[in-house]
Scaffold this active site. Sequence first.
Site, PDB file in Angstrom:
ATOM      1  CB  ALA A 217      -0.944  -0.013   1.197  1.00  0.00           C
ATOM      2  CG  HIS A 218      -1.010   4.965   0.997  1.00  0.00           C
ATOM      3  ND1 HIS A 218      -0.617   5.714   2.085  1.00  0.00           N
ATOM      4  CD2 HIS A 218      -2.231   4.484   1.307  1.00  0.00           C
ATOM      5  CE1 HIS A 218      -1.550   5.688   3.008  1.00  0.00           C
ATOM      6  NE2 HIS A 218      -2.550   4.936   2.572  1.00  0.00           N
TER       7      HIS A 218
END
Length: 299
Positions: A217-218
């Site tokens: 994820a980010h």
Amino acid sequence: MNLNELINLVPKIEVINDSEFNALGMATTIFNDEKVLAFLADEKFLNAICENKNIVALITTKEIYNKRIIPENLGLVLADNPKLFFYEIHNILSEREFYWKKFNNSIAESAVISDGAYIEDHSVIIGENSIIEPGVVVHSGSIIGDNVIVRSGSKIGTNGFQFLNVGDKVVSVKTGGRAIIKDNVEIQHNCCVDRGVLGGDTILFEYVKLDNFVHIAHDDIIGERTLITAGVKLAGRVIIGSDCWIGVNATITNGISIGNNSKITLGAVVTRSIPANSTVSGNFAIDHAKFIEFIKSIR
């Protein structure tokens, strides 16, 4: 950028103390040398903000400001809804290339790019001898080093999952950062690597290996030589050290860190930070030896 410049972007704010900033971030985010603008909607997070030496400016409410608890050295903006204003500013700055400037693609002649791969038309770097297989999508803001292999079906530089609930609507938060894949990384089939959201980078350091169906994820940072096996899900802003092993179908919640040389066993659900040289198991994950003792006790 100075806080006073924000008045031209979003109206109905009041700048109490001007300050220059070059990044946006949360109180608990780890930064390098950036000058960070953060927000404070609840005074219980003030200590975390004061402890983060990179935070030079703050968006808060008039009520909190009037309590005179905010350090006088911080730049200060007043807004009715600090969190909403913070993300509104972020979205505007993302569109204006505040975090990074668009550039022409740079793909090494020795890189092998399948005709069945899709590379966006700007802001992509692919290094020497890297291999991009059929069905791979590489989005703008992706920096891929030398000798990297990205297997079929994987996506690099995708949008981060970040939204803000504001009453009867949900505001989409733009993805302002990059995805950086260092040298000698291998990404197996059908993986997804998001870009950073708040202008930071998602980084896979040298010799990281991802098995099939892994989601990064980010703003995640994965240390050198860490191996992440099939089906692992990492939430945003996770930091994993070097030489770690993340077992099949493990899940790691957002904003925590895993120390160097640690092992997360298969199916573990990790909800808190893990020190170096640890092995954890279970849902919720605890020290592996304690987990085994518990299992034996219920047989």
